[in-house]
Design an enzyme around this catalytic site. Structure first.
Site, mmCIF file in Angstrom:
data_model
loop_
_atom_site.group_PDB
_atom_site.id
_atom_site.type_symbol
_atom_site.label_atom_id
_atom_site.label_comp_id
_atom_site.label_asym_id
_atom_site.label_seq_id
_atom_site.Cartn_x
_atom_site.Cartn_y
_atom_site.Cartn_z
ATOM 1 N N ASP A 152 172.366 16.014 -13.236
ATOM 2 C CA ASP A 152 173.693 16.454 -12.820
ATOM 3 C C ASP A 152 173.748 16.720 -11.322
ATOM 4 O O ASP A 152 174.821 16.971 -10.776
ATOM 5 C CB ASP A 152 174.113 17.708 -13.607
ATOM 6 N N ASP A 456 174.849 25.953 -26.834
ATOM 7 C CA ASP A 456 173.892 25.830 -27.939
ATOM 8 C C ASP A 456 174.315 26.692 -29.126
ATOM 9 O O ASP A 456 174.337 26.244 -30.276
ATOM 10 C CB ASP A 456 172.476 26.196 -27.472
HETATM 11 O O1 LIG Z 1 175.952 21.584 -15.013
HETATM 12 C C1 LIG Z 1 174.846 21.744 -15.511
HETATM 13 C C2 LIG Z 1 174.229 23.021 -15.649
HETATM 14 C C3 LIG Z 1 172.974 23.114 -16.220
HETATM 15 N N1 LIG Z 1 172.328 22.007 -16.661
HETATM 16 C C4 LIG Z 1 170.979 22.118 -17.269
HETATM 17 O O2 LIG Z 1 170.997 23.023 -18.345
HETATM 18 C C5 LIG Z 1 169.714 23.583 -18.534
HETATM 19 C C6 LIG Z 1 169.824 25.095 -18.803
HETATM 20 O O3 LIG Z 1 170.325 25.728 -17.687
HETATM 21 P P1 LIG Z 1 169.626 27.041 -17.067
HETATM 22 O O4 LIG Z 1 170.303 27.349 -15.793
HETATM 23 O O5 LIG Z 1 168.146 26.877 -17.076
HETATM 24 O O6 LIG Z 1 170.093 28.127 -18.122
HETATM 25 P P2 LIG Z 1 169.248 29.166 -18.998
HETATM 26 O O7 LIG Z 1 170.080 30.382 -19.142
HETATM 27 O O8 LIG Z 1 167.866 29.332 -18.491
HETATM 28 O O9 LIG Z 1 169.191 28.368 -20.362
HETATM 29 C C7 LIG Z 1 169.245 28.931 -21.641
HETATM 30 O O10 LIG Z 1 170.582 29.141 -22.049
HETATM 31 C C8 LIG Z 1 171.401 27.974 -22.032
HETATM 32 C C9 LIG Z 1 172.798 28.386 -22.505
HETATM 33 O O11 LIG Z 1 172.739 28.984 -23.746
HETATM 34 C C10 LIG Z 1 170.801 26.893 -22.949
HETATM 35 O O12 LIG Z 1 171.554 25.722 -22.824
HETATM 36 C C11 LIG Z 1 169.384 26.628 -22.507
HETATM 37 O O13 LIG Z 1 168.787 25.656 -23.322
HETATM 38 C C12 LIG Z 1 168.595 27.919 -22.572
HETATM 39 O O14 LIG Z 1 167.252 27.714 -22.170
HETATM 40 C C13 LIG Z 1 168.899 23.249 -17.272
HETATM 41 O O15 LIG Z 1 167.927 22.283 -17.600
HETATM 42 C C14 LIG Z 1 169.950 22.680 -16.311
HETATM 43 O O16 LIG Z 1 169.408 21.683 -15.503
HETATM 44 C C15 LIG Z 1 172.935 20.760 -16.559
HETATM 45 O O17 LIG Z 1 172.353 19.750 -16.954
HETATM 46 N N2 LIG Z 1 174.175 20.664 -16.001
#
Ligand SMILES: O=c1ccn([C@@H]2O[C@H](COP(=O)(O)OP(=O)(O)O[C@H]3O[C@H](CO)[C@@H](O)[C@H](O)[C@H]3O)[C@@H](O)[C@H]2O)c(=O)[nH]1
Ligand SMILES: [Mn+2]
Length: 577
Positions: A152, A456
Site C-alpha cells: 500500500d 478482522d
Molecule cells: O492502509 C493500510 C494500513 C495497514 N496495512 C497493513 O495492515 C497490517 C496491520 O497494520 P498494523 O499497523 O500493524 O496494525 P496492528 O494494530 O499492529 O494490527 C493488528 O490489528 C489489526 C486490526 O485489527 C489487524 O488487521 C492486524 O492483523 C493485527 O495484527 C500491516 O501489515 C500493514 O502493513 C495495509 O496494508 N494498508
C-alpha cells in the site's frame, strides 16, 4: 485441486481431536455464585439511591451513587459476557503425521499467502522480505504455493527488497530443506546459528549482502542505478511514472518468481508476486481490508487457491509444517464444509518478563480464544490465519452472486503459473473504482468487511452470523511470531485504534449485544460483545480511580460499612427484616 475433492469421508485416519478443559465445570458452578453477589450489589445500589431520593435528594449523595451504578453496570456486563469464554474452553491436537495418509502431497490444495505492507519507512522492506522467505520455505509442494505481497506504500524500495529476496530464495529454500532448518526466517536463523561450516557461511554472506542492499535503498530513499542490473528489473521499475506517489498510481503487478523457475537444486520455486493496487486521490482505499480485497480478486485471476494465509508485514512463520497442520482441519470431512478459517495465536517477540504494558494480550490471544473454540469458534485476529477462499463469498449454504466469473472461489486452476498473468483482468479488478462499480457489495456482503478499523473482528463476526465455524490452533511450537509496539506512545496509538474499532461496531447496526445475541445465541453473541465492550471498561476504571478520593476529600461516604452490609444482607436473605 479443490479441497472438496481431496479425501473421501470413508477411510480417514484421525486428523485432529480435542478435549474440554476440566475447570470449565468448576466455572459453570462458580458463575451462579458470583452472579448472586453481583445481584446483591445492585440491590444495595438501588436501595441506596431510593433512600437518597426519598430523603430530599442532594447532588453530593445522588451523583456518586449514580456513577457507582454506571461503573458497576459496565463491569457486570463485561463479566457476564466474559462467561462465554469460560463455558467450554477446548484444547485441540492435530495428527500432522496422518495428513499424507489422507491425501498424497500431489493432491494437497493450493495455497495463496497474502502479506500486507503499507510504508517502507515504518515497516522495513527487509523485515517484510524475511516474512515472505519464512513462508516461501514452507514444507509444502512449491508448485502449490504462491506468495502475494500487497504494497500500500506503492514503493520501489519495497519491490527492490523482494527482487533481492527472490534471488536469495533460490539458495535459501534448498538450504533449509537439506539441513532440516526449523527457523526458516533468515534473520532469526543467522541470529542464533554459529555458521561454522562453509555452506552456512556462504549463504549467510549472501543474506548479509541482500540485507545491506535492501537497507541501503531505504536509507537513501531511492534505488540507485547500479543496483538495477537485469532487464526484468528495468521493466518493473518502468511501471512507476515520475508522477506516481503513494496515494496516486496505477495497479502495479510484477511476478518476481514463478513455478517454472528452479532453485539451485533444480526443484521448482513457489510463485512470488508483488502487487500495488491502484490508488487515486479522493477515492477511499479502505486501509488493510481494501488491500486484502484487492489481493483476493487479483489472486483469483492468477492462482485462485482454495486456501489463503493472511500475514502482516511484522509477522513471521516459525514452523515449516504449519500448512500441513492446518490440513488436519481443512481435510477433515466432518469440519471442512463449514470451516471458514483456522486462527493461530499472536505471539510476540522481544517482550520482557515484566511486560509492563501488558502487550502479551493474554486474555485476547491466549485464554479467550480457547473458550470461543468451544462455541462456534474464535474471532479472527488479522494475521497468522488460514482462510478457505470460499468463506469470503457468502454463507456455507449459498454462494453470493459474483460478477466476474474468474472470481468464483470454486474455480480450479490446475496449471502452474508459467506465463504472463492476464493483465487486462488484473487491471480491472485491482482498480480503485472496481468495488463501487461492482454489484457484489464488496466490504458489505463479500470479502473483508468495511466499517471498522478492526476489519478482522468485524469480518469474522459477520462470517459467524452467516453460519461459518472457525478453529483455534495453538501448537506447542509457535507457528508464527510477530512484533508488538515497544514504546508507550506507539502502544497507545494501537490501543486507541483497536478501541475505536470496537466502538464503531458496538454503535453500528451490527451491535453484537443485540444483533449478535439474537443471531448467534447468548454465548457466542456474548463472546463478540465482550470484545466490543472492552473499550467501555475505561469508564468504570476512571470512576473508581477518582470517585473514592474525591468523596473522601469532600467527606461523603460512598461505600457501605462492611458490618452494616453483612447485617442487611443476612436480614434480607433470612427474611427477618
Ligand atoms: O492502509 C493500510 C494500513 C495497514 N496495512 C497493513 O495492515 C497490517 C496491520 O497494520 P498494523 O499497523 O500493524 O496494525 P496492528 O494494530 O499492529 O494490527 C493488528 O490489528 C489489526 C486490526 O485489527 C489487524 O488487521 C492486524 O492483523 C493485527 O495484527 C500491516 O501489515 C500493514 O502493513 C495495509 O496494508 N494498508
Ligand atoms: Mn502490527
Amino acid at each position: 485441486m479443490a479441497i472438496n475433492n481431496v479425501a473421501s469421508a470413508a477411510a480417514v485416519p484421525p486428523l485432529n481431536t480435542y478435549r474440554v478443559v476440566r475447570r470449565a465445570y468448576f466455572n459453570r458452578l462458580f458463575a451462579p455464585i458470583y452472579f448472586s453477589a453481583v445481584a446483591a450489589l445492585f440491590y444495595h445500589h438501588i436501595h441506596t439511591l431510593l433512600r437518597h431520593l426519598s430523603s430530599g435528594p442532594s447532588a453530593a449523595a445522588v451523583v456518586p451513587t449514580l456513577l457507582l451504578i454506571l461503573a458497576d453496570f459496565i463491569f457486570a456486563l463485561i463479566w457476564l459476557t466474559n462467561q462465554s469464554f469460560r463455558y467450554r474452553p477446548l484444547i485441540r491436537r492435530e495428527f500432522v503425521e496422518n495428513v499424507e495418509k489422507v491425501s498424497p502431497p500431489a493432491d494437497f490444495p493450493a495455497m495463496d499467502v497474502f502479506i500486507c505492507t503499507a510504508d517502507p519507512f515504518k515497516e522495513p522492506p527487509i523485515a517484510t522480505a524475511n516474512a515472505a522467505l519464512s513462508v516461501l520455505a514452507y514444507d509444502y509442494p512449491p508448485e502449490k504455493l504462491s506468495v502475494y505481497v500487497s504494497d500500500d506504500g506503492g514503493s520501489q524500495l519495497t519491490i527492490f527488497a523482494f527482487m533481492e529476496a527472490a534471488k536469495f530464495a533460490a539458495h535459501w529454500l534448498p538450504f533449509c530443506r537439506r539441513n532440516g532448518v526449523l527457523d526458516r526466517h533468515p534473520e532469526m536463523f543467522f541470529g542464533s546459528c554459529r555458521a561454522d561450516d562453509p555452506e552456512t557461511q556462504k549463504i549467510k554472506a549472501m543474506y548479509e549482502s541482500m540485507k545491506t542492499r535492501a537497507e541501503r535503498v531505504v536509507e537513501i530513499g531511492k534505488v540507485p542505478q547500479e543496483y538495477i542490473t537485469e532487464e526484468f528489473q528495468r521493466e518493473a521499475f518502468s511501471k512507476w511514472t515520475p508522477d506516481s506517489t503513494k496515494h496516486d498510481h496505477p495497479t502495479i503487478l510484477q511476478v518476481l518468481m514463478q513455478n517454472n523457475d528452479k532453485d539451485t537444486s533444480g526443484a521448482p520455486l513457489p510463485n512470488l508476486i508483488y502487487l500495488a493496487r491502484e490508488k487515486k486521490k479522493g477515492v477511499p482505499h479502505q486501509f488493510k481490508a481494501g488491500a486484502q480485497n484487492a489481493l483476493l480478486r487479483v489472486s483469483a485471476m492468477i492462482t485462485n487457491s482454495p486456501l489463503i494465509l493472511m500475514m502482516d508485514s511484522d509477522y513471521i512463520s516459525t514452523d515449516p509444517i504449519t500448512v500441513r497442520r492446518i490440513l488436519c482441519y481443512f481435510l477433515d470431512p466432518a469440519i471442512r464444509p463449514t470451516l471458514a478459517y483456522v486462527q493461530f495465536p499472536q505471539i510476540y517477540m522481544g517482550l520482557n518478563k515484566q511486560d509492563l504494558y501488558g502487550n502479551e494480550c493474554k486474555k485476547w490471544m491466549h485464554a479467550g480464544p480457547h473458550g470461543g473454540d468451544g462455541l462456534d469458534g474464535p474471532s479472527c485476529v488479522g494475521t497468522g490465519v488460514f482462510f478457505a477462499r470460499r468463506c469470503f463469498y457468502g454463507s456455507p449454504r449459498e454462494l453470493s452472486p459474483i460478477d466476474v466469473p474468474e472470481m468464483n472461489p470454486d474455480r480450479v486452476i490446475e496449471k502452474p503459473l508459467t506465463s504472463q498473468p492476464p493483465m487486462d483482468l488484473i487491471n480491472k479488478v485491482g482498480g480503485c473504482h472496481f468495488e463501487a462499480q461492482s454489484k457484489c457489495q464488496w466490504g458489505q456482503k463479500i470479502g473483508f468487511r468495511y466499517g471498522s478499523l478492526i476489519e478482522d473482528y468485524l469480518t469474522s463476526f459477520q462470517m459467524h452470523m452467516d453460519g461459518w465455524k472457525t478453529v483455534w490452533c495453538n501448537p506447542e511450537r509457535p507457528a508464527f511470531k510477530g512484533e508488538t509496539p515497544c514504546t508507550l506512545v506507539s502502544l497507545l496509538v494501537q490501543i486507541k485504534r483497536w478501541g475505536l474499532g470496537f466502538l464503531e461496531v458496538l454503535y453500528s447496526k451490527y451491535c453484537p449485544l443485540f444483533v449478535g445475541i439474537k443471531n448467534l445465541g447468548f454465548l457466542m453473541g456474548g463472546a463478540y460483545s465482550n470484545w466490543a465492550l472492552w473499550p467501555l471498561s475505561s469508564v468504570p476504571f476512571t470512576i473508581y480511580a477518582f470517585l473514592p478520593a474525591l468523596a473522601l476529600l469532600h467527606g461523603v461516604s460512598i461505600f457501605p460499612k462492611v458490618q452494616k452490609l453483612i447485617h442487611s444482607l443476612l436480614y434480607r436473605v433470612m427474611s427477618i427484616d
